[in-house]
Design a protein around this motif. Structure first.
Motif, PDB file in Angstrom:
ATOM      1  N   ALA A 102       0.837  -1.204   0.000  1.00  0.00           N
ATOM      2  CA  ALA A 102       0.000   0.000   0.000  1.00  0.00           C
ATOM      3  C   ALA A 102       0.869   1.250   0.000  1.00  0.00           C
ATOM      4  CB  ALA A 102      -0.925  -0.012   1.217  1.00  0.00           C
ATOM      5  N   LYS A 103       1.923   1.238   0.781  1.00  0.00           N
ATOM      6  CA  LYS A 103       2.834   2.383   0.831  1.00  0.00           C
ATOM      7  C   LYS A 103       3.463   2.627  -0.545  1.00  0.00           C
ATOM      8  CE  LYS A 103       6.986   4.102   3.052  1.00  0.00           C
ATOM      9  NZ  LYS A 103       8.333   3.697   3.307  1.00  0.00           N
ATOM     10  N   LEU A 104       3.876   1.544  -1.196  1.00  0.00           N
ATOM     11  CA  LEU A 104       4.485   1.671  -2.521  1.00  0.00           C
ATOM     12  C   LEU A 104       3.505   2.236  -3.542  1.00  0.00           C
ATOM     13  CD1 LEU A 104       6.556  -1.637  -2.572  1.00  0.00           C
ATOM     14  CD2 LEU A 104       7.484   0.690  -2.628  1.00  0.00           C
ATOM     15  N   ILE A 105       2.241   1.870  -3.431  1.00  0.00           N
ATOM     16  CA  ILE A 105       1.228   2.409  -4.351  1.00  0.00           C
ATOM     17  C   ILE A 105       1.143   3.917  -4.197  1.00  0.00           C
ATOM     18  CG2 ILE A 105      -1.268   2.528  -4.803  1.00  0.00           C
ATOM     19  CD1 ILE A 105      -1.334  -0.515  -4.247  1.00  0.00           C
ATOM     20  N   PHE A 106       1.100   4.391  -2.943  1.00  0.00           N
ATOM     21  CA  PHE A 106       1.005   5.827  -2.710  1.00  0.00           C
ATOM     22  C   PHE A 106       2.270   6.565  -3.140  1.00  0.00           C
ATOM     23  CE2 PHE A 106      -2.401   4.503   0.211  1.00  0.00           C
ATOM     24  CZ  PHE A 106      -3.412   5.309  -0.295  1.00  0.00           C
ATOM     25  N   GLU A 107       3.379   5.842  -3.217  1.00  0.00           N
ATOM     26  CA  GLU A 107       4.621   6.445  -3.697  1.00  0.00           C
ATOM     27  C   GLU A 107       4.733   6.375  -5.223  1.00  0.00           C
ATOM     28  OE1 GLU A 107       7.599   4.262  -1.534  1.00  0.00           O
ATOM     29  OE2 GLU A 107       7.285   5.413   0.298  1.00  0.00           O
ATOM     30  N   GLY A 108       3.757   5.744  -5.870  1.00  0.00           N
ATOM     31  CA  GLY A 108       3.763   5.638  -7.326  1.00  0.00           C
ATOM     32  C   GLY A 108       4.599   4.489  -7.862  1.00  0.00           C
ATOM     33  N   GLU A 109       5.041   3.621  -7.004  1.00  0.00           N
ATOM     34  CA  GLU A 109       5.860   2.463  -7.402  1.00  0.00           C
ATOM     35  C   GLU A 109       4.947   1.264  -7.665  1.00  0.00           C
ATOM     36  OE1 GLU A 109       9.087   2.456  -7.892  1.00  0.00           O
ATOM     37  OE2 GLU A 109       9.486   4.481  -7.190  1.00  0.00           O
ATOM     38  N   PHE A 110       4.172   1.328  -8.762  1.00  0.00           N
ATOM     39  CA  PHE A 110       3.144   0.336  -9.012  1.00  0.00           C
ATOM     40  C   PHE A 110       3.702  -1.061  -9.285  1.00  0.00           C
ATOM     41  CE2 PHE A 110       1.261   4.433 -10.310  1.00  0.00           C
ATOM     42  CZ  PHE A 110       0.258   4.482  -9.348  1.00  0.00           C
ATOM     43  N   ALA A 111       4.764  -1.161 -10.047  1.00  0.00           N
ATOM     44  CA  ALA A 111       5.332  -2.479 -10.359  1.00  0.00           C
ATOM     45  C   ALA A 111       5.891  -3.134  -9.101  1.00  0.00           C
ATOM     46  CB  ALA A 111       6.414  -2.352 -11.424  1.00  0.00           C
ATOM     47  N   LYS A 112       6.596  -2.354  -8.277  1.00  0.00           N
ATOM     48  CA  LYS A 112       7.127  -2.899  -7.027  1.00  0.00           C
ATOM     49  C   LYS A 112       5.988  -3.293  -6.095  1.00  0.00           C
ATOM     50  CE  LYS A 112      11.497  -0.346  -6.993  1.00  0.00           C
ATOM     51  NZ  LYS A 112      12.286   0.682  -6.301  1.00  0.00           N
ATOM     52  N   ALA A 113       4.943  -2.479  -6.081  1.00  0.00           N
ATOM     53  CA  ALA A 113       3.787  -2.778  -5.230  1.00  0.00           C
ATOM     54  C   ALA A 113       3.140  -4.095  -5.645  1.00  0.00           C
ATOM     55  CB  ALA A 113       2.769  -1.646  -5.301  1.00  0.00           C
ATOM     56  N   ALA A 114       3.082  -4.350  -6.942  1.00  0.00           N
ATOM     57  CA  ALA A 114       2.496  -5.608  -7.421  1.00  0.00           C
ATOM     58  C   ALA A 114       3.323  -6.794  -6.962  1.00  0.00           C
ATOM     59  CB  ALA A 114       2.400  -5.596  -8.945  1.00  0.00           C
ATOM     60  N   ASP A 115       4.634  -6.666  -7.033  1.00  0.00           N
ATOM     61  CA  ASP A 115       5.491  -7.760  -6.588  1.00  0.00           C
ATOM     62  C   ASP A 115       5.327  -8.027  -5.090  1.00  0.00           C
ATOM     63  OD1 ASP A 115       6.506  -8.134  -9.140  1.00  0.00           O
ATOM     64  OD2 ASP A 115       8.269  -6.862  -8.793  1.00  0.00           O
ATOM     65  N   LYS A 162      -0.635  -8.641 -10.848  1.00  0.00           N
ATOM     66  CA  LYS A 162       0.611  -8.171 -11.456  1.00  0.00           C
ATOM     67  C   LYS A 162       0.357  -7.591 -12.842  1.00  0.00           C
ATOM     68  CE  LYS A 162       3.932 -10.957  -8.925  1.00  0.00           C
ATOM     69  NZ  LYS A 162       5.004 -11.947  -8.994  1.00  0.00           N
ATOM     70  N   ASN A 163      -0.491  -8.243 -13.636  1.00  0.00           N
ATOM     71  CA  ASN A 163      -0.792  -7.734 -14.976  1.00  0.00           C
ATOM     72  C   ASN A 163      -1.509  -6.396 -14.904  1.00  0.00           C
ATOM     73  OD1 ASN A 163       0.367  -9.940 -16.217  1.00  0.00           O
ATOM     74  ND2 ASN A 163      -1.561 -11.064 -16.389  1.00  0.00           N
ATOM     75  N   LEU A 164      -2.465  -6.272 -13.998  1.00  0.00           N
ATOM     76  CA  LEU A 164      -3.204  -5.019 -13.848  1.00  0.00           C
ATOM     77  C   LEU A 164      -2.283  -3.898 -13.394  1.00  0.00           C
ATOM     78  CD1 LEU A 164      -5.857  -3.420 -13.744  1.00  0.00           C
ATOM     79  CD2 LEU A 164      -6.153  -4.257 -11.413  1.00  0.00           C
ATOM     80  N   THR A 165      -1.442  -4.176 -12.420  1.00  0.00           N
ATOM     81  CA  THR A 165      -0.546  -3.154 -11.904  1.00  0.00           C
ATOM     82  C   THR A 165       0.472  -2.744 -12.958  1.00  0.00           C
ATOM     83  OG1 THR A 165      -0.814  -4.114  -9.731  1.00  0.00           O
ATOM     84  CG2 THR A 165       0.962  -2.557  -9.985  1.00  0.00           C
ATOM     85  N   SER A 166       0.928  -3.695 -13.733  1.00  0.00           N
ATOM     86  CA  SER A 166       1.864  -3.380 -14.802  1.00  0.00           C
ATOM     87  C   SER A 166       1.204  -2.474 -15.838  1.00  0.00           C
ATOM     88  CB  SER A 166       2.359  -4.668 -15.453  1.00  0.00           C
ATOM     89  OG  SER A 166       3.233  -4.378 -16.508  1.00  0.00           O
ATOM     90  N   ALA A 167      -0.054  -2.758 -16.161  1.00  0.00           N
ATOM     91  CA  ALA A 167      -0.765  -1.916 -17.113  1.00  0.00           C
ATOM     92  C   ALA A 167      -0.962  -0.511 -16.566  1.00  0.00           C
ATOM     93  CB  ALA A 167      -2.127  -2.547 -17.452  1.00  0.00           C
ATOM     94  N   ILE A 168      -1.265  -0.405 -15.270  1.00  0.00           N
ATOM     95  CA  ILE A 168      -1.411   0.919 -14.651  1.00  0.00           C
ATOM     96  C   ILE A 168      -0.081   1.668 -14.677  1.00  0.00           C
ATOM     97  CG2 ILE A 168      -1.827   2.113 -12.466  1.00  0.00           C
ATOM     98  CD1 ILE A 168      -3.894  -0.087 -11.838  1.00  0.00           C
TER      99      ILE A 168
END
Length: 75
Positions: free
Chosen positions: A15-28, A63-69
């Motif tokens: 969740a923290k990574l999402i708010f930081e804009g790190e979507f790919a890392k957040a998915a992992d 992971k696919n959704l987050t990568s697309a975002i």
């Protein structure tokens, strides 16, 4: 029980990574969290092994959704 607790910790990190804009890392990290939570549930009750299989299938979708975002926001 330890896997279950670790899973919730990883969800917080994701969740923290999402708010930081790190979507790919957040998915992992979220994928790892879901695995830990699934393992924890399976450890608590062997009947829930089918839940683990469903969760693992969901990981790929997340992971696919987050990568697309991530691709859409960096384009």
């Amino acid at each position: 029980m330890v896997s279950f607790i670790e899973g919730f910790s990883l969800l917080g990190k994701a969740a923290k990574l999402i708010f930081e804009g790190e979507f790919a890392k957040a998915a992992d990290v979220a994928g790892d969290a879901v695995i830990k939570l699934g393992d924890g549930l399976t450890d608590l009750n062997p009947i829930t092994a089918s839940v683990k299989v469903a969760i693992e299938g969901t990981i790929d979708g997340v992971k696919n959704l987050t990568s697309a975002i991530d691709d859409a926001t960096t384009a």
